[in-house]
Design an enzyme around this catalytic site. Structure first.
Site, PDB file in Angstrom:
ATOM      1  N   GLY A 175      12.937  14.057  23.631  1.00 10.68           N
ATOM      2  CA  GLY A 175      12.211  13.731  22.564  1.00 10.68           C
ATOM      3  C   GLY A 175      10.687  14.308  22.676  1.00 10.68           C
ATOM      4  O   GLY A 175      10.477  15.545  23.076  1.00 10.68           O
ATOM      5  N   ASP A 191       7.827   2.084  16.640  1.00 13.00           N
ATOM      6  CA  ASP A 191       9.017   2.969  16.442  1.00 13.00           C
ATOM      7  C   ASP A 191      10.403   2.522  16.634  1.00 13.00           C
ATOM      8  O   ASP A 191      11.054   3.007  17.328  1.00 13.00           O
ATOM      9  CB  ASP A 191       8.569   4.094  17.565  1.00 13.00           C
ATOM     10  CG  ASP A 191       9.348   5.605  17.098  1.00 13.00           C
ATOM     11  OD1 ASP A 191       9.639   5.676  15.771  1.00 13.00           O
ATOM     12  OD2 ASP A 191       9.545   6.452  18.057  1.00 13.00           O
TER      13      ASP A 191
END
Length: 791
Positions: free
Chosen positions: A496, A613
């Protein structure tokens, strides 16, 4: 009209049922009904008696039902275009017997079956089968299709397999679209044989290996889309030799290395260039100055460094420039004053310094300016784009002052200008002396400050690492090194923005190890946020943290890692966008699990926590398919009362498509923002469509798409695999089957309606999470009861 040969009703407003008698006009040669609102439900055996018909075009209407087998009676047919309707079922397997068929268009329907049927279409020069539900592997026999084939469009189907090497036999191919499928493996190295290719669309697959150098010798190539794959290696400089190449999108891959100057100095004159979300490094080559047609340039989330080359200011056609998430430094070059066409600029998360150029306020079209998390200083202008608080983002620049009041920046001292003017008049000798003294004082201050900080931290033990240490046993760097075979790529589970996750074995237990990339700006902040959020929370639907590892030495610099429970079934994203299917009951369970996690974070913790998120890749599934919410790197602990309408200079929290609309206007993080993301997740769970799908444009998103289907059309928008699946095996009790199908539809309706209610634009009107749980649990109970009746 038995002698009618030509009927063209193209692009009108005709509606109502299709008169089936038209299919018996035996003299008809052309039937053109494109772009109306005509309905008609065909059955497989609908009689079609049009022996002279050469063109049948029904595109863009509301036809439904299956494609009639009797279309095979059209012995003179050249064009069959049935796209953008609602046809269902399998297509007749003997289309290949229509020897005159040149064009077959079936895109944007709900057709099913194995894609292998295209092997029989050896006479076609145009095949458009996009946006359906065809399955199976891409057949090796593609290479045996006609060499006159010009357009092969198979994108947006759940087909798999690799791209056959024989595809390079199709020497007259102009368009190749196999985007948004599940294609794996490497690209054929001799793609360059396809000299007539103009468009290559291979986005959103699982392609691996390197980008073939031979792509650079395709003279007519105008657009190359290889984004959202797993490609590695360097970008071939030969792509710069494609004299017609205007669009190059290589984003969201694992490309590395530096940019070769030949990419910009060759014949290619890019209009759109997207290299974001890779592992590219080094500086921007000076040759960028030759790309004077460049309108869209994106380098976000790489490892680029150095200063912005002065020549980038020569790209006067630039409208969108994204360089965020890198390590660029220095001032914004004065040549940027020439970029007056800019509409969006994002330079956030870098190391830029100096003052904010005043010329930005003279750009007439500038609507978005993000300079967050840099080292800019001095006065912020107040006119043009700087007068719109929702258009500028400046957080993380602690030396800025002035600006409009909504930014809440400190006032600039009035005597700053006077002092600067006086300093310019001082002699060079005085400047040198003062600078030297300042440097010595700065070094002394830094040393003393570091010493005092170390003493203070040892006494107070207030760092997230030490707090975690009170609860969890810390592991060493060497233990993690051994557990992951030296962080081997074979152990890599995913990567990520702020780090990578590896599978490992610690104390005999399989775990997931998240290693932070501390070279990326914001990674340390993410580590602290995650430690703070997970320190005192425990819930069955949250990913459990086992321990942390934090150490520093001269070899590794600063090393930080988090060790989590291992989730053997991976992320929800892999299930929704991969080859594996979930039944309805599993999806309902996941929806309920996520809701319970949010309810705990928002209402049951001592201090409410906003995740910020929520998205499929952050929902992980254990061995029993129980959903766990993970990745708290953007989480915010609400230590003060929420003010959902209060503006903030903080950047948008979350991921495009899932982030609440009020965050884009500068609102503070709130539980309502999580509710919006949860609603979008529910809609994706039901429809199988990402909120960033190409079908969604400005003003039309997954929320409006789902809302329009309520209450009677929800079965038209559900994931095709869900629509066709059964809850349990069929039994003989016909009434019970009907009852369970009814409850299935009711359950899907509940999922869609809750998703829509949670993702409304207005925060105060969103359904609260306890209400969502209540409705989803009731729908699950009814579904289970119906299933038991069938059994």
């Amino acid at each position: 009209m038995q002698k009618l040969t030509f009927l063209d009703l193209w692009e009108n407003q005709f509606s109502g049922a299709f008169p089936m008698s038209i299919l018996n006009l035996s003299s008809l040669e052309i039937l053109e009904l494109t772009g109306n609102q005509i309905r008609g439900e065909f059955q497989a055996q609908t009689v079609v008696n049009l022996p002279r018909l050469s063109l049948l075009n029904l595109i863009g209407n509301k036809f439904s039902g299956s494609i009639p087998v009797t279309l095979l009676n059209l012995t003179n047919i050249e064009v069959i275009e049935l796209g953008d309707n609602s046809f269902t079922g399998r297509i007749p397997q003997d289309f290949g017997k229509l020897h005159t068929l040149n064009f077959l268009g079936l895109s944007k329907n709900h057709l099913t079956g194995d894609i292998n049927f295209i092997s029989s279409l050896v006479n076609c020069s145009n095949l458009d089968l996009r946006w359906n539900n065809f399955t199976g592997e891409l057949p090796e026999s593609i290479g045996n299709l006609s060499t006159s084939l010009q357009r092969l469009a198979l994108g947006h189907n759940p087909i798999s397999g690799t791209i056959p090497a024989g595809i390079t036999n199709l020497i007259n191919l102009i368009l190749l679209d196999i985007s948004d499928c599940n294609i794996t493996g490497a690209l054929p190295p001799d793609f360059g044989k396809l000299k007539n290719l103009e468009l290559i669309l291979l986005s959103s697959n699982w392609l691996t290996g390197r980008i073939p150098e031979s792509l650079g010798i395709i003279p007519r190539l105008t657009a190359l889309y290889l984004d959202d794959n797993v490609l590695e290696g360097t970008i071939p400089p030969s792509l710069g030799n494609c004299q017609s190449l205007l669009t190059l999108n290589l984003s969201y891959n694992k490309l590395n290395g530096t940019l070769n100057s030949e990419l910009f100095k060759g014949a290619a004159k890019f209009v759109q260039l997207d290299l974001s979300h890779n592992h590219l490094e080094g500086s921007i080559p000076l040759g960028i100055s030759e790309q004077i047609s460049l309108g869209y340039f994106r380098l976000s989330d790489n490892k680029f460094s150095g200063v912005i080359p002065y020549g980038l200011g020569h790209c006067v056609a630039l409208q969108q420039l994204y360089m965020d998430g890198n390590s660029f430094h220095g001032d914004i070059p004065s040549s940027f004053a020439s970029l007056s066409s800019l509409e969006e600029i994002d330079l956030s998360d870098n190391n830029f310094s100096g003052s904010i150029p005043a010329f930005f306020s003279k750009f007439p079209s500038l609507q978005y300016l993000n300079l967050s998390y840099n080292n800019f200083e001095g006065r912020v202008p107040t006119n043009a784009v700087f007068a719109n608080e929702s258009a500028i983002f400046l957080t993380g620049n602690n030396k800025l002052c002035g600006g409009i009041s909504e930014l809440r920046l400190p006032k600039c001292a009035e005597n700053q200008v006077i002092k600067k003017s006086k300093r310019r008049k001082k002699s060079l000798a005085i400047k040198v002396i003062i600078s030297t003294i300042c440097v010595l004082l700065g070094v002394l201050t830094m040393v003393v400050g570091l010493y005092l900080t170390c003493i203070r931290d040892k006494k107070k033990h207030v760092s997230p690492d030490s707090e975690m240490g009170k609860t969890f046993l810390k592991v060493s760097y060497d233990m993690l090194l051994k557990a992951t075979d030296s962080f081997s790529s074979d152990k890599l589970l995913g990567a990520g923005t702020f780090g990578s996750v590896f599978e490992g074995i610690v104390d005999g237990k399989t775990v997931a190890i998240k290693v932070l990339n501390l070279q990326h700006r914001g990674a340390s902040k993410s580590f602290i946020a995650e430690c703070n959020a997970l320190r005192n929370i425990r819930h069955r639907n949250l990913v459990g943290i086992i321990t942390v590892c934090s150490s520093a030495d001269f070899q590794r610099n600063d090393f930080k890692a988090l060790v989590y429970e291992f989730m053997p079934n991976g992320s929800l994203d892999r299930w929704l966008n991969g080859t594996r299917n979930m039944n309805l009951l599993q999806r309902v369970d996941i929806a309920i699990d996520m809701a319970h996690a949010l309810n705990y974070l928002h209402h049951e913790c001592e201090t409410p926590i906003v995740h910020c998120d929520l998205k499929p890749s952050n929902i992980l599934l254990d061995q029993d398919m129980i959903a766990h919410v993970g990745d708290f790197g953007l989480a915010k602990i609400l230590t003060q009362p929420q003010h959902p309408n209060r503006s903030s200079t903080i950047g948008v929290r979350g991921t495009v498509g899932y982030v609440a609309p009020e965050y884009g206007l500068g609102s503070e993080a709130s539980t309502d923002g999580d509710l919006y993301s949860y609603g979008i997740l529910l809609l994706e769970l039901v429809t199988g469509k990402r909120p960033t799908d190409n079908m969604f444009k400005v003003g039309y998103n997954i929320h409006t798409y789902a809302k329009a289907a309520l209450p009677d059309q929800v079965m038209q928008i559900v994931d095709p695999s869900l629509r066709d699946s059964q809850i349990t095996e069929e039994v003989e009790n016909r009434r019970a089957i009907q009852d369970s199908d009814c409850q299935k539809r009711e359950c899907i309706f509940t999922l869609v309606s809750v998703g829509v209610a949670c993702s409304t634009h207005s925060p105060e009107h969103r359904m609260k999470i306890p209400d969502a749980i209540s409705r989803l649990v009731a729908a699950k109970d009814n579904l289970l009861n119906a299933t038991r009746m069938r059994q």
